[in-house]
Design a protein around this motif. Structure first.
Motif, PDB file in Angstrom:
ATOM      1  N   VAL A 115       0.614  -2.735  -4.650  1.00  0.00           N
ATOM      2  CA  VAL A 115       1.793  -2.234  -5.366  1.00  0.00           C
ATOM      3  C   VAL A 115       2.765  -3.387  -5.614  1.00  0.00           C
ATOM      4  N   CYS A 165       0.490  -1.245  -9.894  1.00  0.00           N
ATOM      5  CA  CYS A 165      -0.369  -1.597  -8.763  1.00  0.00           C
ATOM      6  C   CYS A 165      -1.637  -2.308  -9.232  1.00  0.00           C
ATOM      7  N   TYR A 221      -2.345   3.943  -3.715  1.00  0.00           N
ATOM      8  CA  TYR A 221      -2.110   2.774  -4.561  1.00  0.00           C
ATOM      9  C   TYR A 221      -2.286   1.516  -3.715  1.00  0.00           C
ATOM     10  N   THR A 222      -3.014   0.536  -4.232  1.00  0.00           N
ATOM     11  CA  THR A 222      -3.190  -0.737  -3.541  1.00  0.00           C
ATOM     12  C   THR A 222      -2.566  -1.850  -4.377  1.00  0.00           C
ATOM     13  N   GLU A 262       0.868  -1.176   0.000  1.00  0.00           N
ATOM     14  CA  GLU A 262       0.000   0.000   0.000  1.00  0.00           C
ATOM     15  C   GLU A 262       0.905   1.227   0.000  1.00  0.00           C
TER      16      GLU A 262
END
Length: 155
Positions: free
Chosen positions: A93, A139, A90-91, A70
């Protein structure tokens, strides 16, 4: 950048920023972008240089969670153009590359020129070109939020 032209030519003038090729390609790839990335990339203000929600001229202020799954990247407004800051979360990554133009890893990347979001096997890639280098993040998805700010240089 694959589609955004950072050195376009218009007549005798060179060095023009031109997202037209990316914008014409975007409808064909937007369905393959994760929902948050698609919303940010297809926002009509994103590449409108006159818009307060255009990314051009924002300045990278902070990167939090680098190296983790994250991550947050915070951009500071330019008082002459923007009335808000931009925070991108961003999730999932899976890749991060900071590439300073002069090779000095301690220096900042400077103001944003433009960015490009493309589909990727892991979700999407977000390349952000700045005057002093680039930042690329791969991501699962991203969420962009414009946040309140105070401009001391504006009346």
């Amino acid at each position: 950048m694959q589609y955004v032209d950072l050195d376009a030519r218009v007549g005798d003038l060179s060095g023009v920023l031109d997202p037209a090729r990316y914008l014409s390609h975007l409808p064909s790839i937007s369905g393959r972008l994760p929902p948050g990335a698609r919303a940010f990339a297809t926002d009509t203000d994103h590449y409108d240089f006159r818009s307060r929600r255009c990314v051009k001229d924002l300045t990278l202020r902070a990167v939090r969670g680098a190296g983790g799954a994250e991550m947050e990247v915070e951009f500071q407004h330019n008082c002459w153009k923007h009335d808000r800051d931009l925070l991108i979360r961003y999730t999932g990554v899976s890749g991060l590359v900071a590439d300073p133009a002069d090779g000095d890893r301690g220096a900042g990347l400077g103001p944003v020129i433009l960015d490009e979001i493309l589909p990727h096997g892991d979700g999407c890639s977000h390349e952000i070109a700045c005057w002093d280098g680039t930042l690329t993040i791969v991501c699962r998805d991203l969420r962009a939020t414009w946040t309140e700010t105070t401009c001391s240089g504006k009346s």
